[in-house]
Design an enzyme around this catalytic site. Sequence first.
Site, mmCIF file in Angstrom:
data_model
loop_
_atom_site.group_PDB
_atom_site.id
_atom_site.type_symbol
_atom_site.label_atom_id
_atom_site.label_comp_id
_atom_site.label_asym_id
_atom_site.label_seq_id
_atom_site.Cartn_x
_atom_site.Cartn_y
_atom_site.Cartn_z
ATOM 1 N N LYS A 267 42.968 39.044 29.607
ATOM 2 C CA LYS A 267 41.645 38.682 30.153
ATOM 3 C C LYS A 267 40.764 39.932 30.260
ATOM 4 O O LYS A 267 41.274 41.053 30.213
ATOM 5 C CB LYS A 267 41.841 38.040 31.525
ATOM 6 N N ARG B 42 43.181 31.608 47.016
ATOM 7 C CA ARG B 42 42.249 31.607 45.888
ATOM 8 C C ARG B 42 42.427 30.283 45.154
ATOM 9 O O ARG B 42 42.477 29.238 45.778
ATOM 10 C CB ARG B 42 42.558 32.839 45.008
ATOM 11 N N TYR C 286 18.333 63.527 40.044
ATOM 12 C CA TYR C 286 17.536 62.735 40.992
ATOM 13 C C TYR C 286 17.941 63.024 42.434
ATOM 14 O O TYR C 286 19.128 63.093 42.754
ATOM 15 C CB TYR C 286 17.757 61.239 40.737
ATOM 16 N N MET D 149 21.367 57.083 34.655
ATOM 17 C CA MET D 149 21.704 55.898 33.857
ATOM 18 C C MET D 149 22.496 56.292 32.614
ATOM 19 O O MET D 149 23.495 55.647 32.280
ATOM 20 C CB MET D 149 20.434 55.151 33.470
HETATM 21 C C1 LIG Z 1 45.355 39.264 36.161
HETATM 22 C C2 LIG Z 1 46.448 38.411 36.573
HETATM 23 C C3 LIG Z 1 47.781 38.859 36.531
HETATM 24 C C4 LIG Z 1 48.164 40.290 36.184
HETATM 25 O O1 LIG Z 1 48.014 41.150 37.294
HETATM 26 P P1 LIG Z 1 48.395 42.700 37.142
HETATM 27 O O2 LIG Z 1 48.355 43.211 38.539
HETATM 28 O O3 LIG Z 1 47.340 43.311 36.293
HETATM 29 O O4 LIG Z 1 49.722 42.771 36.505
HETATM 30 C C5 LIG Z 1 48.777 37.930 36.782
HETATM 31 N N1 LIG Z 1 48.482 36.652 37.112
HETATM 32 C C6 LIG Z 1 47.214 36.200 37.189
HETATM 33 C C7 LIG Z 1 46.956 34.780 37.550
HETATM 34 C C8 LIG Z 1 46.154 37.059 36.936
HETATM 35 O O5 LIG Z 1 44.911 36.616 37.038
#
Ligand SMILES: *Cc1c(COP(=O)(O)O)cnc(C)c1O
Length: 389
Positions: A43, A141, A272, A320
């Site tokens: 992801k 969550r 700045y 920036m």
């Molecule tokens: C991102 C994620 C992980 C991985 O977590 P890490 O700490 O990066 O290993 C595992 N399970 C879910 C549902 C996630 O969203």
Amino acid sequence: MTYSHSFPESLNKIFIDSSALETNFRILQQQVGQDIRVMAMVKADAYGHGMIQAAHSFSRAGCTRFAVTEIQEGIELRQTGIVGQIFVLLGFQYAEAQLFFDYDLTPVIFDYQSLDGLSQVAVNNNQKIAVHLKVDCGMGRLGFMPAELPTLMARLDDFPGITLAGIMSHFPLADAPNPLPTLEMYQRFQTACATSNQQDLVLCHIANSGAALYCPETCGDMVRLGISLYGYYPDGAIGKDRNRGEQLIPAMSFTTQVIQVKSVPPGTGISYGHTFVTDKETRIAVLPVGYADGFLRALSNKAQVLIKGQRARILGRVCMNLCMADITDIPGVESGDEVVILGSQGLETITADEIAEWMGTISYEVLCLFGNNNERHSIKSEEKNIERK
Ligand SMILES: *Cc1c(COP(=O)(O)O)cnc(C)c1O
């Protein structure tokens, strides 16, 4: 209008070491044990490492399970030839449900509406679709609450297009020094898994990097690894010492170049707001990196970079697209010299954990910011070593 020259490269370059990604996968697969499946979390464009390239690196190392947040990322992975299972973590629009079938993607389900929607599409197709249920065992969550599961399991027959293939949850404290909350949550998860009357067919998975490294008894049938595959420990620099296995290798580095060198007299305000004023004649290197490149303004007067193998402090505000480094004590710096923002130069190394501390965040965010805001180049450290010889 056509241009004959090739498109010029940015001064700012992210290098992703694909051999580090492959090695990390192998190290972690060996550490959790060959009988436990490893899912690569790709992801957020693989935590800034580039989803396609990273997935193919893990694939070469033997990975056959991947997870993305949205359906279009899964389609992209398939279109570039990724085989194996691809999880879509964050749901879908009902109008798009057919895409799970077309691209053989696995949905993670956290509400009845999507179960129903998917089931209808499956029935229309004369197919069944395998899904994983998300349960909230303490993360607060996404997911069904554990108390909802007995009813859900009893109602599964109402969704004839659905096959339950897995139950998953997520740990909020897996990298904390105290394992007890994680172990308690794992018990809650096991109870949730036991509500299925087809436990031998259902894959149970909850462990992230922290759990896989520090609470291996919670690995279940599969671990879902993110940060560790990219070479970092979820608890930052201390993870190196806590880990019992082989050391992981950070895969990302970030370099830029000096674009101007100059000396300024004492009493000169830098950048700045003049938050830094020189107290002596000072040599500064101007760098074409700023918060638009993920080098956040929070790094003003805090960060260091490597020039000629030495650490140079960032002076004044990060702009920036520019910032200034103090090179008073580093002789011979010229315009065009390589500057390392993340990674090694000479004998010095700056890690994402160190930058995260300066930024007030975690390595995850540093990797996403740097990797997803700059031009990425794939390298193989093994080849680089051969070149140097
Ligand atoms: C991102 C994620 C992980 C991985 O977590 P890490 O700490 O990066 O290993 C595992 N399970 C879910 C549902 C996630 O969203």
